[in-house]
Write a protein that holds these residues in place. Sequence first.
Motif, short mmCIF file in Angstrom:
data_model
loop_
_atom_site.label_atom_id
_atom_site.label_comp_id
_atom_site.label_asym_id
_atom_site.label_seq_id
_atom_site.Cartn_x
_atom_site.Cartn_y
_atom_site.Cartn_z
N UNK A 188 0.84 -0.99 -0.08
CA UNK A 188 -0.09 -0.04 0.20
C UNK A 188 0.93 1.11 0.10
N UNK A 189 0.65 2.18 -1.14
CA UNK A 189 1.36 3.43 -1.24
C UNK A 189 0.39 4.58 -0.61
N UNK A 190 0.74 5.45 0.10
CA UNK A 190 0.01 6.48 0.66
C UNK A 190 0.96 7.86 0.93
N UNK A 191 -0.10 8.96 0.98
CA UNK A 191 0.47 10.06 1.07
C UNK A 191 -0.60 10.83 2.05
N UNK A 192 -0.25 11.48 3.01
CA UNK A 192 -0.84 12.31 4.06
C UNK A 192 -0.28 13.52 4.41
N UNK A 193 -1.20 14.68 4.03
CA UNK A 193 -0.87 16.17 4.08
C UNK A 193 -1.81 16.71 5.41
N UNK A 194 -1.02 17.28 6.34
CA UNK A 194 -1.75 17.97 7.55
C UNK A 194 -1.25 19.37 7.51
N UNK A 195 -2.14 20.19 8.00
CA UNK A 195 -1.97 21.47 8.28
C UNK A 195 -2.23 21.89 9.60
N UNK A 196 -1.60 22.91 10.30
CA UNK A 196 -1.80 23.35 11.52
C UNK A 196 -1.55 25.01 11.48
N UNK A 197 -2.54 25.57 10.90
CA UNK A 197 -2.43 26.98 10.59
C UNK A 197 -2.02 27.78 12.04
N UNK A 198 -2.60 27.34 13.24
CA UNK A 198 -2.13 27.91 14.57
C UNK A 198 -0.75 27.72 14.79
N UNK A 199 -0.33 26.86 14.27
CA UNK A 199 1.35 26.59 14.78
C UNK A 199 2.24 27.03 13.52
N UNK A 200 1.29 27.61 12.47
CA UNK A 200 2.33 28.22 11.34
C UNK A 200 2.92 26.90 10.77
N UNK A 201 2.44 25.65 10.59
CA UNK A 201 3.17 24.65 9.93
C UNK A 201 2.39 23.69 9.07
N UNK A 202 3.00 22.69 8.71
CA UNK A 202 2.44 21.58 7.63
C UNK A 202 3.21 20.26 8.06
#
Length: 141
Positions: free
Chosen positions: A81-95
Motif C-alpha cells: 500500500x502506497x500512501x500520502x498524508x498532508x496535514x496543516x496546523x495554521x495555529x502553529x504556522x506549520x504543515x
Amino acid sequence: MKKMISIAVAALLLPVAAFAAPPNMEPGLWEQAMTMGAHSFTNKECVTPDMVKDGPESLLNHRDEMAGNCKSSGNWSGNVYRFKVDCSAPEQGGTVSTTGTMTYESPRRMLQVVESTTTIEGAKQSMTMKVDHKRIGDCPK
C-alpha cells in the motif's frame, strides 16, 4: 511546537488505519515497533473486529480528526500500500507532508516505511520512520 510534533507523529501513524480491512488483517492486540534515526519506541493498539469490519476509510477519517486538518490518499499494488498524508496546523504556522509504503506480509504482520517533512514558520525538518506491525495476541479483557 509541542502540538506540531504531536501532529507529525499522528500523521506518521495515520496510514496504520488504512490496513484494518484489506487484506484480512486479524483483530487483536497489535504492537508497532517504531524506529526514527537512533530513537525507537513501541506502541500497542487493540484492533477490534468492528474496526476491521468498518474498513480503512472510517478509521482513517477518525484519525484525521484526532491529528488535525489532514488529507490522505493511497492505493494497493499487490501486497504493498502506497500512501500520502498532508496535514496543516495554521495555529502553529506549520504543515506535515508524509509519504510511505506498507508491505503486507500476512494477516499478522506488516512493515511500514514513512518519510515525513514538517515545516514550521518556513523551517523544514525531514525524518524517516520504520514501523514493524505485529499481532501479538488477543486484546485485554
